[in-house]
Design an enzyme around this catalytic site. Sequence first.
Site, PDB file in Angstrom:
ATOM      1  CG  ASP A 198     -45.524 -68.002 -28.376  1.00 44.12           C
ATOM      2  OD1 ASP A 198     -46.186 -67.630 -27.387  1.00 44.12           O
ATOM      3  OD2 ASP A 198     -45.311 -69.245 -28.727  1.00 44.12           O
ATOM      4  CG  ASP A 225     -49.497 -67.006 -28.977  1.00 42.53           C
ATOM      5  OD1 ASP A 225     -50.916 -67.256 -29.084  1.00 42.53           O
ATOM      6  OD2 ASP A 225     -49.375 -67.004 -27.567  1.00 42.53           O
ATOM      7  CE1 TYR A 228     -48.197 -62.577 -27.697  1.00 44.19           C
ATOM      8  CE2 TYR A 228     -47.331 -63.137 -29.789  1.00 44.19           C
ATOM      9  CZ  TYR A 228     -47.457 -63.452 -28.473  1.00 44.19           C
ATOM     10  OH  TYR A 228     -46.860 -64.821 -28.244  1.00 44.19           O
ATOM     11  CG  ASN A 281     -52.616 -68.003 -25.427  1.00 46.13           C
ATOM     12  OD1 ASN A 281     -51.545 -68.536 -26.077  1.00 46.13           O
ATOM     13  ND2 ASN A 281     -52.534 -66.867 -24.516  1.00 46.13           N
ATOM     14  CG  HIS A 363     -49.946 -71.956 -28.616  1.00 47.55           C
ATOM     15  ND1 HIS A 363     -48.741 -71.275 -29.324  1.00 47.55           N
ATOM     16  CD2 HIS A 363     -50.343 -71.046 -27.587  1.00 47.55           C
ATOM     17  CE1 HIS A 363     -48.554 -70.079 -28.604  1.00 47.55           C
ATOM     18  NE2 HIS A 363     -49.282 -69.982 -27.497  1.00 47.55           N
ATOM     19  CG  HIS A 373     -48.076 -70.639 -20.254  1.00 52.17           C
ATOM     20  ND1 HIS A 373     -49.374 -69.789 -19.818  1.00 52.17           N
ATOM     21  CD2 HIS A 373     -47.555 -69.633 -21.146  1.00 52.17           C
ATOM     22  CE1 HIS A 373     -49.107 -68.630 -20.354  1.00 52.17           C
ATOM     23  NE2 HIS A 373     -48.228 -68.466 -21.111  1.00 52.17           N
ATOM     24  CG  HIS A 400     -48.628 -71.235 -24.364  1.00 56.29           C
ATOM     25  ND1 HIS A 400     -49.338 -70.024 -24.402  1.00 56.29           N
ATOM     26  CD2 HIS A 400     -49.224 -71.896 -23.168  1.00 56.29           C
ATOM     27  CE1 HIS A 400     -50.354 -69.719 -23.701  1.00 56.29           C
ATOM     28  NE2 HIS A 400     -50.312 -70.978 -22.576  1.00 56.29           N
ATOM     29  CB  VAL A 401     -43.128 -71.905 -22.408  1.00 53.74           C
ATOM     30  CG1 VAL A 401     -41.963 -71.403 -21.336  1.00 53.74           C
ATOM     31  CG2 VAL A 401     -44.461 -72.574 -21.772  1.00 53.74           C
ATOM     32  CG  HIS A 402     -43.040 -66.119 -24.539  1.00 54.23           C
ATOM     33  ND1 HIS A 402     -43.579 -65.164 -23.823  1.00 54.23           N
ATOM     34  CD2 HIS A 402     -44.131 -66.610 -25.275  1.00 54.23           C
ATOM     35  CE1 HIS A 402     -44.936 -64.906 -24.606  1.00 54.23           C
ATOM     36  NE2 HIS A 402     -45.055 -65.445 -25.233  1.00 54.23           N
TER      37      HIS A 402
END
Length: 537
Positions: A198, A225, A228, A281, A363, A373, A400-402
């Site tokens: 990400d 990711d 962006y 995503n 991801h 998520h 995915h999870v920040h």
Amino acid sequence: MGLVSSSAIALLLLLSLSFIFVNGGVPTTLDGPFVPVTVPLDKSFRGNAVDLPATDPRVQRIIEGFAPEQISVSLSATYDSVWVSWITGEFQIGDNITPLDPETIASVVQYGIYGLPITDEATGYSLIYNQLYPFEGLQNYTSGIIHHVRLTGLKPNTLYQYQCGDPSIPAMSEVYYFRTMPVSGPKSYPSRIAVVGDLGLTYNTTSTVSHLMSNHPDLVLLVGDVSYANMYLTNGTGTDCYSCSFSQTPIHETYQPRWDYWGRYMQPITSKVPIMVVEGNHEIEQQAENQTFVSYSSRFAFPSEESGSSSTLYYSFNAGGIHFIMLGAYVSYDKSADQYEWLERDLAFVDREVTPWLVAAWHPPWYSTYKAHYREAECMRVEMEDLLYEYGVDIVFNGHVHAYERTNRVYNYNLDPCGAVYITVGDGGNREKMAIVHADEASNCPEPSTTPDEYMGGFCAFNFTSGPAAGKFCWDQQPDYSAYRESSFGHGILEVKNETHALWTWHRNQDMYNNAGDQIYIVRQPDRCLVEPKVPK
């Protein structure tokens, strides 16, 4: 009493010294499972989750004509081959665009072992891609010419020098360098593998990349990711929350120049350190005729064909004695799908005598305790976890999870000494900011109806039927499979030492370069966790 105390102190000192002698004082997974740890949120450090503007000199086009830019190196399936990629020509965006002709510019890499004359030459292929919208008022995009050249017959663990471009114009790059992976074997490993997710292109990103480069990795793993670009409208207007700001747009727009900005910013590292990317995503990027993942699939070179995959969305490769499996969470993964059948074949061909370590990446995490998520990828876990467990996958990396989270060894939500260690590193620094809220905290458990993956459309996350969370959708405390979690930006470094020990270190952006936010030796137990050889299908 004093004598007893002195003796006790001496014994403790001796034990601590022996512990440091064995593993430098770093705990190992054999010491676990560990009591879950949550590091309190450091409110003094939030970073700067603002995108670099187009005026930043680090993202501007500084070359002229058809000279190469956005140069990157990626691995093929084995050590003796790499891909070199770059872009020539300018992108176009607007109502009237005329795509460039890839046939007008050659794809050539001239290369040789460092210190010797550059005598070898390889040619490849080129392409352009378009991002087109069937709605009035939206601006279309066409890329520069993207080149991919595969170099073969390379020596292991060897520094090469190379130039890329079209020598007939002439339009060649300056000389760059890369090092090949070590030969695959149980005692042969790259020194450091950087893992990040990400990433985006914010001022936080620049801090992450600076820290990452200071660790001098031999390979970079980017678990989805990337740019962006889909946080923008086609007119270049951006937001921290697309669905909040642009809920009325007829299609989820993107501003494709952000990809070019990202490629230019990253070139100082990607031109010399191989980077392996798997889609997230934010790479879906739907456009006319329901096309998806076009920019991702066009800009990067993947060892798909070399690893027997028919898709850029999943593939595998070796890096020394590690076999990496990159899986696609946004393409069909059920047991009758092409990806699952490919995964079965790929795993069946893995020789653990040659590549003892088996590492997987995709991801969205299966094991995350953050509200963001939460259990979103449960359908993928239900389909694939048994297979990965059966073949003894050692480590799984997700984004995915920040935030950052590391699990104890886990399988099907239960502590299992033969399960994988799952590590979420979705904290690279993108503009959507950090995940902070945990699903197990009071009043934070999401409604199950809000958790299905929007793109794949699956819903498999039901209430737990056994264990401490039986009858509930969330745990009431940090789950026992969650060993360590913290909301901070950063990246990780994996150092595989031998057939059984790998050192994992997570670095926070707010720390000095040589500090570790989290560190552990991940230890394999092949004698305890037996993997039965399978007959490849």
